[in-house]
Design a protein around this motif. Sequence first.
Motif, PDB file in Angstrom:
ATOM      1  N   LEU A 338       0.833  -1.202   0.000  1.00  0.00           N
ATOM      2  CA  LEU A 338       0.000   0.000   0.000  1.00  0.00           C
ATOM      3  C   LEU A 338       0.867   1.251   0.000  1.00  0.00           C
ATOM      4  N   ALA A 339       1.946   1.236   0.796  1.00  0.00           N
ATOM      5  CA  ALA A 339       2.831   2.408   0.859  1.00  0.00           C
ATOM      6  C   ALA A 339       3.468   2.690  -0.487  1.00  0.00           C
ATOM      7  N   ILE A 340       3.835   1.644  -1.211  1.00  0.00           N
ATOM      8  CA  ILE A 340       4.463   1.820  -2.523  1.00  0.00           C
ATOM      9  C   ILE A 340       3.497   2.497  -3.493  1.00  0.00           C
ATOM     10  N   ARG A 341       2.205   2.195  -3.344  1.00  0.00           N
ATOM     11  CA  ARG A 341       1.194   2.800  -4.231  1.00  0.00           C
ATOM     12  C   ARG A 341       0.812   4.215  -3.804  1.00  0.00           C
ATOM     13  N   GLY A 342       1.412   4.714  -2.718  1.00  0.00           N
ATOM     14  CA  GLY A 342       1.081   6.054  -2.244  1.00  0.00           C
ATOM     15  C   GLY A 342      -0.172   6.099  -1.409  1.00  0.00           C
ATOM     16  N   HIS A 343      -0.617   4.941  -0.919  1.00  0.00           N
ATOM     17  CA  HIS A 343      -1.808   4.855  -0.076  1.00  0.00           C
ATOM     18  C   HIS A 343      -1.389   5.157   1.364  1.00  0.00           C
ATOM     19  N   PHE A 344      -1.754   6.358   1.870  1.00  0.00           N
ATOM     20  CA  PHE A 344      -1.361   6.747   3.232  1.00  0.00           C
ATOM     21  C   PHE A 344      -2.592   7.169   4.013  1.00  0.00           C
ATOM     22  N   PRO A 345      -2.709   6.687   5.253  1.00  0.00           N
ATOM     23  CA  PRO A 345      -1.846   5.736   5.955  1.00  0.00           C
ATOM     24  C   PRO A 345      -1.948   4.342   5.330  1.00  0.00           C
ATOM     25  N   ALA A 346      -0.822   3.631   5.307  1.00  0.00           N
ATOM     26  CA  ALA A 346      -0.769   2.330   4.634  1.00  0.00           C
ATOM     27  C   ALA A 346      -1.290   1.230   5.544  1.00  0.00           C
ATOM     28  N   VAL A 347      -2.509   1.395   6.053  1.00  0.00           N
ATOM     29  CA  VAL A 347      -3.097   0.459   7.007  1.00  0.00           C
ATOM     30  C   VAL A 347      -3.781  -0.679   6.259  1.00  0.00           C
ATOM     31  N   ASP A 348      -3.366  -1.901   6.568  1.00  0.00           N
ATOM     32  CA  ASP A 348      -4.043  -3.086   6.054  1.00  0.00           C
ATOM     33  C   ASP A 348      -5.252  -3.342   6.957  1.00  0.00           C
ATOM     34  N   VAL A 349      -6.421  -2.907   6.518  1.00  0.00           N
ATOM     35  CA  VAL A 349      -7.616  -2.974   7.352  1.00  0.00           C
ATOM     36  C   VAL A 349      -7.941  -4.413   7.739  1.00  0.00           C
ATOM     37  N   LEU A 350      -7.792  -5.346   6.800  1.00  0.00           N
ATOM     38  CA  LEU A 350      -8.162  -6.737   7.063  1.00  0.00           C
ATOM     39  C   LEU A 350      -7.188  -7.420   8.009  1.00  0.00           C
TER      40      LEU A 350
END
Length: 442
Positions: A338-350
């Motif tokens: 997620l962080a690599i894709r620029g998704h911040f915060p890179a929280v894995d919800v599942l």
Amino acid sequence: MITGTRSWQRALAAARPERSGTVKAVRGLGVEVLGIDGAVGDRIRIDTADGRPVDAEIVAVDGASARCMPLGRLDGITARARVRHGGAPLQVPTGRALLGRVLDGLGRPIDGKGPLARSVAHVSLDHDAPSVMDRQRIDRQLGLGVRVLDTMTPVGSGQRLGLFAGSGVGKSSLMSMIARGSTADVNVIALVGERGREVREFLEDDLGPEGLSRSVVIVATSDQPAMARLRSAFVATRIAEGFRDDGLDVVLMMDSLTRVAMAQREIGLSAGEPPATRGYPPSTFSVLARLLERAGTGPVGSITGLYTVLVDGDDHNEPIADAARGILDGHVVLDRALAIRGHFPAVDVLGSVSRVVSKITTPEQRQNAVTLRSVLAARRSANDLIEIGAYRQGANPMVDAAIAHEGAISRFLTQSIDDLAATDESWQQLATLTTDFGGLTP
């Protein structure tokens, strides 16, 4: 009367016989001392050849000798160097006068703002965790200002939560958001084993004047001795306990718990303990339990502990991560993909869980969160089919909702580092999002 008492105490201390000994050997990271009459936890002072005394702490005793770990550099210590007993164990400053200050791992100011105020009280570093029957129950949510955490992994006031991640996925940035956006009265932030270059950047860029004004920051950089790094974690916890005893709600953030464990590993191995799992001696895991149990609720006030855990090679089953999960009241997983894709915060919800969610949220809030989790889980399970174009619309309503509302879901789960979200607004946005799914239920 107070002045007279202090004069009497100083006179008594001056008349007390000095306890001293000599250095027998310096091996690895430790110093072996002969003739010193001291207990584990006592401080000593070692005279060096260049006239620069080195403070150390006794970590093991064996007959007439004591094994000590330095709080400074070992340079200049020679065999038969004089050793003097340093008195009582470490004293820690506490109180509201510490707000806005930056301290080292032993509680001394390093921010260039001068000495601590006279009103600052000093207390012993050692402190018992609250009795299990004196702890208040966790029954109210503590807003963190981060939308994905406040709704998908809600944190209770007095909960202890782990942030599990590899290096470079945004842990420090997430901590800075929480420091500025939480509804707690005070932040106590411990930077343990941090790179020296990043400390000032964190204070000035990430935390900023607003966050620092309601925070106390304790810093022990990676080049400092293991004992100083270990003590910084307990100093931060003791300062947080002082605020809790005053009836305040405190957020204690520690970055990172893994480096605390590494410091204890160095100390334990130097003291002669046998290495166990991945080289960690048994004392490492008992120290972690003792440290983490001191956070939480008390008779008054609370300490909400947020501890980052560095997962070695993104292995979430390595010993420290596994031990921390067993002690903490929940965990948040930060995902590198997620962080690599620029998704911040890179929280894995599942992959993230809060163990007190049923005690601090309403049934409607839990239902909305479960609905979004179910949609995300369905999207993940069908990801391969979607990527190769083999998925056909209508095969699974949950997957259809995930695809149709992909943009809205992404906007809900992401947040700019400068954008702080109110908890009530976050819950309302989640309710609106799940309503748009068309009445889907897991």
